[in-house]
Design an enzyme around this catalytic site. Structure first.
Site, PDB file in Angstrom:
ATOM      1  N   PHE A 178      99.391 -26.599  55.427  1.00 20.44           N
ATOM      2  CA  PHE A 178      98.403 -27.446  56.119  1.00 20.44           C
ATOM      3  C   PHE A 178      97.576 -26.600  57.072  1.00 20.44           C
ATOM      4  O   PHE A 178      98.088 -25.674  57.707  1.00 20.44           O
ATOM      5  CB  PHE A 178      99.128 -28.541  56.910  1.00 20.44           C
ATOM      6  CG  PHE A 178      98.208 -29.397  57.740  1.00 20.44           C
ATOM      7  CD1 PHE A 178      97.593 -30.516  57.193  1.00 20.44           C
ATOM      8  CD2 PHE A 178      97.954 -29.077  59.063  1.00 20.44           C
ATOM      9  CE1 PHE A 178      96.748 -31.298  57.963  1.00 20.44           C
ATOM     10  CE2 PHE A 178      97.119 -29.855  59.834  1.00 20.44           C
ATOM     11  CZ  PHE A 178      96.510 -30.968  59.281  1.00 20.44           C
TER      12      PHE A 178
ATOM     13  N   THR B 195      90.272 -36.473  70.420  1.00 22.96           N
ATOM     14  CA  THR B 195      91.363 -36.458  69.458  1.00 22.96           C
ATOM     15  C   THR B 195      90.872 -36.053  68.080  1.00 22.96           C
ATOM     16  O   THR B 195      89.690 -36.188  67.769  1.00 22.96           O
ATOM     17  CB  THR B 195      92.042 -37.849  69.385  1.00 22.96           C
ATOM     18  OG1 THR B 195      93.077 -37.831  68.408  1.00 22.96           O
ATOM     19  CG2 THR B 195      91.038 -38.929  69.018  1.00 22.96           C
TER      20      THR B 195
ATOM     21  N   ARG C 292      87.928 -37.138  65.497  1.00 25.58           N
ATOM     22  CA  ARG C 292      87.719 -36.089  64.491  1.00 25.58           C
ATOM     23  C   ARG C 292      87.255 -34.791  65.139  1.00 25.58           C
ATOM     24  O   ARG C 292      86.364 -34.107  64.645  1.00 25.58           O
ATOM     25  CB  ARG C 292      86.707 -36.531  63.445  1.00 25.58           C
ATOM     26  CG  ARG C 292      87.103 -37.760  62.639  1.00 25.58           C
ATOM     27  CD  ARG C 292      88.307 -37.491  61.773  1.00 25.58           C
ATOM     28  NE  ARG C 292      88.503 -38.515  60.744  1.00 25.58           N
ATOM     29  CZ  ARG C 292      89.552 -38.570  59.957  1.00 25.58           C
ATOM     30  NH1 ARG C 292      90.514 -37.689  60.105  1.00 25.58           N
ATOM     31  NH2 ARG C 292      89.666 -39.515  59.042  1.00 25.58           N
TER      32      ARG C 292
ATOM     33  N   ASP D 295      93.928 -35.666  75.508  1.00 24.30           N
ATOM     34  CA  ASP D 295      94.289 -35.758  74.098  1.00 24.30           C
ATOM     35  C   ASP D 295      94.934 -37.119  73.858  1.00 24.30           C
ATOM     36  O   ASP D 295      95.304 -37.818  74.805  1.00 24.30           O
ATOM     37  CB  ASP D 295      95.256 -34.616  73.765  1.00 24.30           C
ATOM     38  CG  ASP D 295      95.715 -34.641  72.324  1.00 24.30           C
ATOM     39  OD1 ASP D 295      94.884 -34.912  71.455  1.00 24.30           O
ATOM     40  OD2 ASP D 295      96.909 -34.400  72.086  1.00 24.30           O
ATOM     41  N   LYS D 296      95.082 -37.522  72.607  1.00 20.32           N
ATOM     42  CA  LYS D 296      95.699 -38.812  72.315  1.00 20.32           C
ATOM     43  C   LYS D 296      97.155 -38.648  71.877  1.00 20.32           C
ATOM     44  O   LYS D 296      98.066 -39.084  72.571  1.00 20.32           O
ATOM     45  CB  LYS D 296      94.916 -39.556  71.217  1.00 20.32           C
ATOM     46  CG  LYS D 296      95.463 -40.962  70.927  1.00 20.32           C
ATOM     47  CD  LYS D 296      94.742 -41.622  69.772  1.00 20.32           C
ATOM     48  CE  LYS D 296      95.167 -41.097  68.434  1.00 20.32           C
ATOM     49  NZ  LYS D 296      96.560 -41.497  68.060  1.00 20.32           N
TER      50      LYS D 296
ATOM     51  N   ARG E 206      98.850 -44.126  62.190  1.00 18.66           N
ATOM     52  CA  ARG E 206      98.391 -42.849  61.640  1.00 18.66           C
ATOM     53  C   ARG E 206      98.582 -42.891  60.121  1.00 18.66           C
ATOM     54  O   ARG E 206      99.695 -43.106  59.644  1.00 18.66           O
ATOM     55  CB  ARG E 206      99.188 -41.696  62.244  1.00 18.66           C
ATOM     56  CG  ARG E 206      98.997 -41.552  63.729  1.00 18.66           C
ATOM     57  CD  ARG E 206     100.098 -40.707  64.353  1.00 18.66           C
ATOM     58  NE  ARG E 206     100.107 -39.354  63.839  1.00 18.66           N
ATOM     59  CZ  ARG E 206      99.375 -38.356  64.321  1.00 18.66           C
ATOM     60  NH1 ARG E 206      98.558 -38.580  65.346  1.00 18.66           N
ATOM     61  NH2 ARG E 206      99.448 -37.140  63.819  1.00 18.66           N
TER      62      ARG E 206
ATOM     63  N   LYS F 117      86.534 -29.671  71.430  1.00 20.93           N
ATOM     64  CA  LYS F 117      87.066 -30.212  72.678  1.00 20.93           C
ATOM     65  C   LYS F 117      86.615 -29.368  73.858  1.00 20.93           C
ATOM     66  O   LYS F 117      86.191 -29.887  74.904  1.00 20.93           O
ATOM     67  CB  LYS F 117      88.600 -30.266  72.625  1.00 20.93           C
ATOM     68  CG  LYS F 117      89.170 -31.263  71.621  1.00 20.93           C
ATOM     69  CD  LYS F 117      90.689 -31.307  71.698  1.00 20.93           C
ATOM     70  CE  LYS F 117      91.267 -32.339  70.753  1.00 20.93           C
ATOM     71  NZ  LYS F 117      92.736 -32.453  70.872  1.00 20.93           N
TER      72      LYS F 117
END
Length: 1177
Positions: free
Chosen positions: A554, A688, A801, A414-415, A608, A807
């Protein structure tokens, strides 16, 4: 099908399909609803007992035995033991029964102890007192007696005993603060809300008067999802229905904080709580070494059957001669004579199977389990991997995969929070093209008015000023941040500074905290949420209040969140913030191009970005919005889908305000770690959810991509210009143009003679690639295979994305490719759990996104940089240790049992054992087990510092190189050779025999009494000393413990043999070994023969190693030789890349011949010294 599914089907079948419902009705306080309101449906729910243990007192023995005998080796030895009991076999049932009993007992004790610990933990939880409201009073009862529908009172700092629906709290606004660290690792205080119509019921008497029912979904493990509704009967009329969501659900294991008390109703109890459902066992992962062990076991089982079959056939061929049938020492009984020849042959076959069964090393499994369990502590004890900031050490959740750490070929990472620190800081915000930087710096001085300073154009006008303040207000209102005022934290008063409470912000999202803190530096301070009103302080130190009406939370699909607020003037606003890809399509006005340009610029810089938009609502529009949301929330079925549809209708026609840029710094030594993994031959993929530009900038900073790397894009933008088919084939031609069909695996991490390629793919394109193609034409083909071929030829891949499920799909795709590589996935968030569970090895990082990844992983570390040592050092050591252990076990068992096979040719195939029963039993348990166990725990064939300094050494053990078939065959043939030397060497020494005056047989050339037990003891003595000294020759890292165990095990064998044959033991019916060992050692030639046979056995292996090291040394062997030559100081003096094979004479100038000769002589001396006397630290 798993057992839970089977149980579900049986329940449906037995109770009738019509009685199975997808929802449950809970009667609060277990009170029947008022007459005439609804039908009373009695439902059965489990009690609140938590059971994490596997066994009970009654089922431990049968259940544990069943599980242990599911192992093929244990089951095989059980069959052998039963055969020994049933038929007349040449060896005692104790020879196989005792080792089996030892293995089963040790394993059962270990598992029983672990389960006893679980029982104690369960009892501590189940017997914990809880407060329940009954008949208007607060009563205490044990947690395990809690039932669904009971009203529970929980006080501050207490843990919730089950899953609860919040009814009321001690706070006026009906909220409470909760920490869920034991569930997801998040230590932040989360806010939960009581039902609006019940929050006034604050006392036990008032709660007792409440008449209500709750309808909700059946238990399911998702911690963040809950759908239900509460029906409140205030009078005899229709009940008031209110929606229930995850914000009303208090989960078992969470802790109440900064709230005096709460009242809540039990909704899920015991094993139906979300915590219990999440702690179900994960699928078992098997290492490559374990698969090799099983393959070798099958080979040796075939060898065993072949031996037994050959001896059975030869026995009947030999007995076909009437003169050889039934010798006097082995005459058959009358019953045996009357049996059919096939039955006799089958019985003899089983007897030979019993005689040779020790070729299958049952004790190897116990030794491997102990090695893995004890070896895992080396990771736990590693001080280099201790994080002082967190005070955390690495975690080992499973020790079954230790050696797999040394076999990794693909690393999926992961980032955010893994490569980066997940420590967010607002760098800038852009409002209508005007950029604002908190604490801007000019000529080294912090400008006092920097908060309002425009870093690009002139300051905005009057309209721009209003938009700017609206932007700042939007960021102060559109969030789920909590304010913790320090004067009330844990009841300690901290004071107020200039009328403002000194406070700090808490949120489950670090981005939100960074934005709110950034707004504070820019002059707008978010104060608190009080009585459903959000309070902010503007630049003029004036307080503004906005009523919070709705929160559209969210989610990873929408990638945005919204709030609806009402200002003090009565205006309705909908503020929204989210990813640029989810905001721009919904914007109808605003300076879109200017903001878009700034967003793209910041993304390239690795920041970001989030976009902020708003729209004003009329009162009628707000009423419609409320009705739409309420209808969706009250739906029990497909609630998520209907909420998503409602959000889609509400969140549109925005006016764009601006964008923010938040920096997430790269973790310390992350770039060095990735570079080391590349040099070790591993391919690193970054998966990511961030946008492409941001992720690509991070990849350059972390050296995943280099400046000379040619970037290949497989993105939605490109597939819109060309078809996916054309893009894939263009990329395929590009990567294969330079070196044809050769894959990048050969050149990974090597010199720059080959062009480096890096691939970038986004989630949408990946879905199209993985989607099966219907029409496969000659020009089409399988997109998946073409994609894999492109990836094989790229040194690094970035997938942006990505959804969590994608993943896992990527990891699964690589696992299932034709090379079947070993994969490792590492991440820190809940969205990484799917890929962590999918990979061969899953590593969680104990980061700021919670501990869910760490809980579901095989190993957990605190920083990404620790992955370097975990793989290059610990993984390397684990693999070479267990590879030697497995090969050595099969080798020593071949040495052990092959002389028994040869002996049958000299005893008329009578199934006479060569060794005494005690030797047969204790060979694998006592005489040879401890040295190899210690070797597999402590061996360091190369210094730890060298392994860290030269990652290319990892390549020497790649692809299970030490357990390949050629190596396995070499060890097996070496065992056969040694067995032949043992046996025929002893036969040669005793071939000249005479009778003594008392009728005993004596070997003339050794003056030693000669009999089958003496012969077998001599062979066994040479065997024990040879296999032990063979391990000593293979040992590179000597400590006093090695010396004690190796020489101590040999001494133990000698002492045991002297005692076993030197004392008349009263519990033995006959003692065939009496005085045999002492009489053998009394002969001088016997000592000489033992020494000679040991030397002859070990010499070929020593010669082979010396020649291989001199002529075809591996990188590891060259470094071992050089390290010996430089007396262990190689890492200080010599560049590892300079270690090459000795130069040939044609490259040596004549004037340096004498020096070169001296150097080579030293090198040869070093080679021999490495084999016969390793350096001792």
């Amino acid at each position: 099908m798993d057992f839970s599914s089977l149980r579900s089907l049986i329940t449906r079948y037995c109770t009738g399909e019509e009685s199975w419902v997808d929802s449950r009705t809970v009667y609060i306080g277990n009170k029947v609803p008022p007459p005439g309101t609804e039908a009373y449906i009695l439902q059965r729910f489990p009690d609140n007992r938590i059971v994490s243990s596997k066994y009970t007192f009654w089922n431990f023995i049968p259940k544990n035995l069943f599980e242990q005998f599911r192992r093929i080796a244990n089951f095989y030895f059980l069959i052998i033991f039963l055969v020994q009991l049933i038929i007349d076999t040449p060896t005692s049932p104790m020879t196989s029964g005792l080792p089996l009993f030892f293995v089963i007992t040790v394993t059962a004790i270990k598992q029983g102890y672990e389960d006893w610990i679980r029982h104690k933990a369960d009892n501590a939880v189940n017997q914990c007192p809880v407060h329940v409201i009954q008949r208007g009073k607060v009563e205490r009862k044990q947690s395990q007696k809690l039932q669904v529908g009971d009203i529970v009172q929980v006080k501050e700092n207490e843990t919730f005993p089950c899953d609860l629906i919040l009814l009321s709290t001690s706070r006026e606004d009906g909220t409470c603060f909760v920490t869920t660290a034991s569930l997801d690792g998040e230590s932040s205080h989360k806010t939960y809300y009581a039902v609006q119509d019940t929050k006034a019921f604050n006392t036990a008497e008032e709660v007792e008067t409440l008449h209500a029912t709750i309808e909700c979904e059946q238990p399911q493990p998702d911690l963040y999802k809950f759908v239900g509704r509460i029906n409140i009967y205030l009078d005899r009329n229709e009940p008031i229905a209110r929606p229930l969501g995850s914000e009303n659900l208090l989960l078992r294991g969470a802790t109440l904080k900064n709230t005096e008390y709460i009242h809540a109703v039990a909704i899920y109890t015991g094993m139906e709580t979300k915590m219990a459902l999440n702690y179900q066992s994960k699928s078992q992962k098997r290492s490559a070494v374990e698969k090799s062990m099983n393959a070798y076991l099958i080979v040796y089982l075939c060898i065993l059957i072949s031996k037994a079959l050959i001896n059975t056939v030869l026995k009947y061929v030999w007995q076909a001669n009437p003169n050889r049938d039934e010798p006097w020492y082995n005459q058959k009984t009358e019953t045996e004579r009357q049996r059919h020849v096939l039955i006799r042959a089958f019985t003899d076959f089983l007897a030979f199977m019993v005689l040779f069964n020790y070729i299958i090393p049952v004790s190897m499994y116990v030794t491997v389990e102990m090695q893995k369990f004890l070896g895992s502590y080396f990771i736990l004890w590693d001080d280099d991997m201790f994080d002082e900031e967190l005070g955390e050490r690495p975690l080992v959740n499973t020790s079954d995969l230790n050696e797999e750490l040394g076999q990794v070929e693909y690393v999926f990472t992961d980032k955010t929070g893994t490569l980066t620190e997940n420590n967010m800081e607002l760098r800038e915000c852009c409002v209508d093209g005007h950029v604002y930087v908190p604490h801007a710096i000019c000529n080294g001085q912090i400008l006092p008015g920097a908060a309002e300073m425009d870093m690009i154009d002139s300051s905005p006008g009057i309209d721009g000023k209003e938009r700017e303040e609206l932007f700042f207000r939007a960021l102060c209102l559109c969030h789920t941040v909590q304010v913790k005022e320090e004067e009330t934290v844990d009841g300690i008063k901290r004071g107020i500074h200039q009328g403002k409470s000194t406070s700090f912000y808490i949120s489950s999202s670090p981005d939100e905290v960074a934005l709110v803190e950034g707004m504070k530096r820019l002059g707008f301070t978010y104060l608190r949420l009080k009585d459903s009103h959000m309070e902010i302080l503007n630049r003029e130190e004036e307080m503004e209040r906005f009523e919070l009406l709705e929160v559209l939370n969210f989610d990873s699909v929408r990638r945005r969140m919204s709030v609806i607020v009402r200002s003090s003037s009565g205006e309705y606003y909908l503020f929204c913030k989210g990813a640029d890809s989810s905001i721009f399509p919904r914007v109808v006005s605003g300076k879109v191009e200017q903001v878009r340009a700034r967003v793209e610029h910041n993304a390239v810089e690795g920041l970001r970005t989030l976009c902020v938009a708003y729209k004003k609502l009329t009162h009628e529009e707000y009423e419609q919005t409320c009705h739409l949301l309420s209808s969706a929330k009250l739906c029990l079925h497909e609630c998520d889908k209907k909420l998503a549809e409602a959000y889609d209708v509400i969140e549109k026609d925005f006016i764009l305000l601006g964008a923010t840029a938040v920096e997430d710094r790269l973790q310390d030594k992350a770039a060095d770690t990735i570079e080391s993994l590349h040099k070790a031959g591993m391919k690193v993929w970054v998966l990511t959810g961030d946008k492409m530009e941001t992720a690509a900038a991070t990849c350059y900073a972390s050296r995943l991509f280099h400046r000379n790397t040619q970037i290949l894009e497989l993105t939605t933008k490109r597939t819109e210009e060309q078809s996916l088919h054309d893009v894939l084939f263009d990329l395929s031609r590009t990567v294969l143009r330079q070196h044809g069909s050769m894959t990048r695996d050969i050149f990974s991490g090597l010199s720059g003679d080959y062009q480096d390629y890096g691939l970038i793919i986004d989630g949408a394109t990946l879905s199209a690639v993985l989607k099966p193609t219907r029409d496969v034409t000659s020009n089409g083909g399988n997109y998946k295979e073409i994609f894999l071929e492109i990836c094989r030829n790229c040194s690094a891949v970035l997938c942006c994305r990505m959804a969590p499920l994608q993943k896992a799909q990527i990891v699964k795709l690589i696992k299932a490719s034709k090379e079947h590589p070993i994969t490792l996935a590492i991440g820190d968030g809940a969205n990484d759990v799917s890929m962590i569970l999918e990979a061969h090895v899953g590593i969680g990082i104990m980061g700021k996104e919670g501990r869910q990844a760490a809980r579901n992983s095989d190993y957990a570390i605190t920083k990404f940089k620790h992955l370097k040592k975990m793989l290059l050092v610990h993984g390397h050591y684990y693999y070479i240790r267990i590879a030697e252990l497995v090969q050595y076990f099969f080798y020593k068992n071949v040495c052990f049992i092959f002389p028994q096979f040869l002996y049958q040719f000299f005893c008329g195939f009578s199934q006479q054992p060569l060794y005494d029963t005690a030797y047969l039993t204790l060979y694998n348990i006592s005489f040879t087990s401890l040295p190899i166990l210690l070797y597999s725990l402590m061996e360091q064939h190369i210094n730890m510092d060298i392994l860290k300094r030269d990652p290319s050494l990892y390549r020497d053990i790649a692809k299970n190189s030490l357990l390949r078939w050629p190596t396995f065959i070499y060890w097996t043939l070496l065992g056969v050779f040694n067995a032949v030397v043992f046996f025929f060497g002893a036969v040669f020494l005793f071939d000249n025999t005479t009778f003594t005056s008392n009728g005993q047989l004596m070997a003339t050339n050794t003056q030693m009494m000669f009999g089958n037990w003496t012969f077998g003891t001599l062979v066994f003595t040479v065997l024990v000393f040879t296999v032990t000294l063979k391990l000593a020759l293979d040992t590179h890292y000597w400590t006093w413990i090695n010396h004690f165990v190796i020489w101590g095990s040999l001494l133990f064998y000698v002492i045991f043999s002297l005692l076993w044959g030197g004392i008349i033991w009263p519990f033995l019916n006959y003692q065939r070994m009496y005085y045999v060992f002492m009489q053998m050692l009394s002969s001088g030639p016997a000592w000489l023969s033992i020494i000679l046979l040991i030397i002859v056995c070990l010499l070929p292996d020593v010669v082979k190693k010396v020649l291989c090291r001199a002529l075809w040394p591996t990188t590891t062997e060259r470094i071992q030789n050089a390290d010996k030559l430089y007396k262990g100081h190689l890492s200080e003096f010599t560049p590892l890349s300079s270690l090459q094979a000795p130069p040939t004479r044609k490259h040596v100038r004549r004037g340096n011949e004498s020096q070169n000769h001296t150097h080579r002589r030293t090198n040869w001396c070093c080679l021999c010294a490495n084999l016969l006397s390793r350096n001792t630290p």
